[in-house]
Enzyme design. Structure first.
Site, PDB file in Angstrom:
ATOM      1  N   LYS A  37      32.128  16.975  38.557  1.00 33.88           N
ATOM      2  CA  LYS A  37      32.888  16.229  37.364  1.00 33.88           C
ATOM      3  C   LYS A  37      33.936  16.936  36.711  1.00 33.88           C
ATOM      4  O   LYS A  37      33.783  18.044  36.583  1.00 33.88           O
ATOM      5  CB  LYS A  37      31.684  15.877  36.296  1.00 33.88           C
ATOM      6  CG  LYS A  37      32.071  15.062  34.891  1.00 33.88           C
ATOM      7  CD  LYS A  37      30.812  14.903  34.248  1.00 33.88           C
ATOM      8  CE  LYS A  37      30.970  14.007  32.815  1.00 33.88           C
ATOM      9  NZ  LYS A  37      29.563  13.768  32.241  1.00 33.88           N
ATOM     10  N   SER A  49      28.873   9.261  30.868  1.00 33.67           N
ATOM     11  CA  SER A  49      30.033   9.651  31.022  1.00 33.67           C
ATOM     12  C   SER A  49      30.119   9.900  32.570  1.00 33.67           C
ATOM     13  O   SER A  49      31.477  10.023  32.929  1.00 33.67           O
ATOM     14  CB  SER A  49      30.578  10.498  30.066  1.00 33.67           C
ATOM     15  OG  SER A  49      29.760  11.756  30.328  1.00 33.67           O
ATOM     16  N   SER A  78      24.277  11.086  29.991  1.00 27.84           N
ATOM     17  CA  SER A  78      25.557  10.909  31.088  1.00 27.84           C
ATOM     18  C   SER A  78      25.367  11.108  32.230  1.00 27.84           C
ATOM     19  O   SER A  78      26.114  10.928  33.147  1.00 27.84           O
ATOM     20  CB  SER A  78      26.679  11.661  30.465  1.00 27.84           C
ATOM     21  OG  SER A  78      27.305  11.109  29.408  1.00 27.84           O
TER      22      SER A  78
HETATM   23  N1  GLN Z   1      26.894   8.023  25.770  1.00 35.75           N
HETATM   24  C1  GLN Z   1      26.670   9.194  25.003  1.00 35.75           C
HETATM   25  C2  GLN Z   1      27.900   9.276  24.189  1.00 35.75           C
HETATM   26  O1  GLN Z   1      28.704   8.813  24.124  1.00 35.75           O
HETATM   27  C3  GLN Z   1      26.129  10.180  25.867  1.00 35.75           C
HETATM   28  C4  GLN Z   1      27.471  10.903  26.535  1.00 35.75           C
HETATM   29  C5  GLN Z   1      27.032  12.007  27.280  1.00 35.75           C
HETATM   30  O2  GLN Z   1      25.803  12.270  27.721  1.00 35.75           O
HETATM   31  N2  GLN Z   1      28.010  12.792  27.511  1.00 35.75           N
HETATM   32  O3  GLN Z   1      27.863  10.433  23.316  1.00 35.75           O
END
Ligand code: GLN
Length: 471
Positions: free
Chosen positions: A72, A148, A172
């Protein structure tokens, strides 16, 4: 069957039998990407030459010897770009060092491969907040891959690479794994070093694997887990062999279904799949127990105070001086900060910074931030009490299957609310895994298995039992 579409463990067997070489795998990965990633758009970039050169030197005696692993684009790999899918860093930052997770992958013989798309700075749950490209869900074209770590999930689901690393601050890894039909593991807080992961919410972030199988997840966790002097929140506890006991099944295990997770907002199909998985595990000898996690309803509000608060502080380093973009319009020090940030960050990142700055500001700190910390403790206690009664907890990962790309555009609250089932594990510091169930109309659905702090072996073993039902 292409090599890139196989599991790590299967490739490993072929490598050690001498039937294939690491170069064959890397070459196939490169070919799969050039044939199909034009459409999927999981990778932001990759460097075939370096990967092939590393394949030539691969030490096949190591546990992940010669296996390429996608990374990532918020995890630093030496000499590679690290953009966090943000205009702020795109084309303007190359990592001078390896993240500890990457050092550990290399030590296990793996080849860090390519840079995978994400929501900008990992803020989001659809990968649509990437400032660089929109990633498709390979299992459901036209739909989001989740986020994400959407690039990581799509690369594995799209058979471009066998496994990838993601990061999970509020879901994410697990949520894109669920939407793409792959296995995604968020380790317990402290199990994997965060050093070299670009910080979003430092008290919540964890790096973890997205893989095709539960066994591969365990193989990668074996390599990633362990203490690190460069991350004082990492834990020095012994690292067990996570592949051991995977096939032990669930007979005699106590599995909890939290009543607060099965409410009206959840899609009937998703609910039915999760309940069926619970019934199947019961048929194999697990005891299914209804439990309560009474503070669940406060989780979204709590997370969306704490995560932006930490983000607003972490992202203050991106000021136009040291990293990435510096506005060419700026003519004094203040306007360097202001214009560089104005130009470099996308709207979701700005929203988080504003929210976070607000909840930390002197007049509101007590009303929001310190109250959220107290509720976080209550959420953690809910889990502690639950894990006195059960070994693991079964829940949906998301209330619905993957929506269409653009469906929630301009409605951040809709995205925030869909994080309801994943964020509590981050607030509590526990581990969780998403494992695929039978799709609904072709769209993947995941089962989330939550475990206590350092309960990775338990959830991996449960996930393997679920996986075995389908095979
Ligand atoms: N969807 C969550 C956010 O927008 C989690 C994102 C993540 O785990 N990086 O913060």
């Amino acid at each position: 069957m292409s090599l890139a579409s196989q599991s790590l463990s299967s490739l490993r067997r072929q490598l050690t039998a001498g039937n294939i070489t690491s170069r064959d795998i890397v070459q196939d990965t490169i070919e799969q990407i050039s044939a199909r990633d034009g459409e999927i758009k999981a990778f932001l970039s990759h460097d075939p030459e370096t990967a092939l050169a590393e394949a030539e030197k691969a030490d096949l005696s190591l546990p992940l010897g010669g296996l390429p692993i996608g990374i990532k684009d918020n995890i630093n790999v030496r000499n590679h770009p690290c953009s966090c899918a943000s205009k702020f860093l795109e084309g303007a930052y190359h990592s001078p060092y390896d993240a500890t997770a990457v050092i550990k992958l290399r030590a296990a013989g793996a080849i860090p491969f390519g840079r995978l798309n994400l929501d900008e700075f990992a803020m989001g749950s659809s990968t649509e907040n990437s400032a660089l490209q929109i990633t498709q869900n390979p299992k459901a074209p036209g739909h989001i891959p989740g986020g994400s770590s959407g690039g990581s999930a799509a690369a594995v689901a799209g058979d471009l690479i066998s496994a990838a690393l993601g990061s999970d601050t509020g879901g994410s890894i697990r949520q894109p794994a669920s939407h793409c039909g792959v296995v995604g593991l968020k380790p317990s807080y402290g199990r994997v070093s965060r050093y070299g992961l670009v910080a979003f919410g430092s008290s919540l972030d964890q790096i973890g694997p997205l893989t095709r199988t539960v066994e591969d997840s365990a193989l990668l966790l074996n390599a990633l887990a362990g203490g690190d002097l460069r991350d004082s929140t990492s834990l020095d506890d012994d690292v067990p062999d996570y592949t051991e006991g995977l096939e032990n099944g669930v007979a005699g295990m106590k599995l909890g279904l939290p009543k607060e997770y099965f409410t009206d907002g959840i899609d009937a199909g998703v609910r039915a799949r999760v309940e069926k998985a619970a019934a199947d595990l019961e048929a194999q000898g697990a005891e299914i127990i209804e439990i309560s996690l009474p503070h669940t309803e406060y989780a979204v509000a709590t997370y969306y105070i704490i995560a932006p608060a930490e983000a607003s502080s972490n992202l203050s380093r991106f000021d136009g001086i040291r990293y990435g973009n510096r506005s060419s319009e700026a003519d004094d020090i203040l306007s360097v900060y202001q214009k560089s940030r104005e130009e470099g960050f996308g709207s979701e990142v700005k929203r988080r910074i504003i929210l976070g700055t607000y909840v930390l500001s002197s007049g509101y700190y007590d009303a929001y931030y310190s109250r959220a910390l107290k509720v976080r403790t209550l959420i953690r206690r809910d889990f502690e009490e639950a894990f006195e009664k059960v070994d693991a907890i079964l829940t949906p990962v998301t209330p619905e299957t993957a929506p269409k790309i653009g469906a929630a555009a301009g409605d951040p609250l809709k995205h925030y609310l869909a994080d309801i089932f994943t964020i509590s594990a981050n607030l509590a510091g526990n581990c969780g895994i998403s494992v695929p169930l039978e799709p609904i109309d072709g769209k993947p659905v995941g089962l989330q298995i939550l475990g206590p702090h350092l309960g990775e072996k338990t959830i991996l073993r449960t996930a393997r039992a679920v996986e075995a039902l389908g095979s």
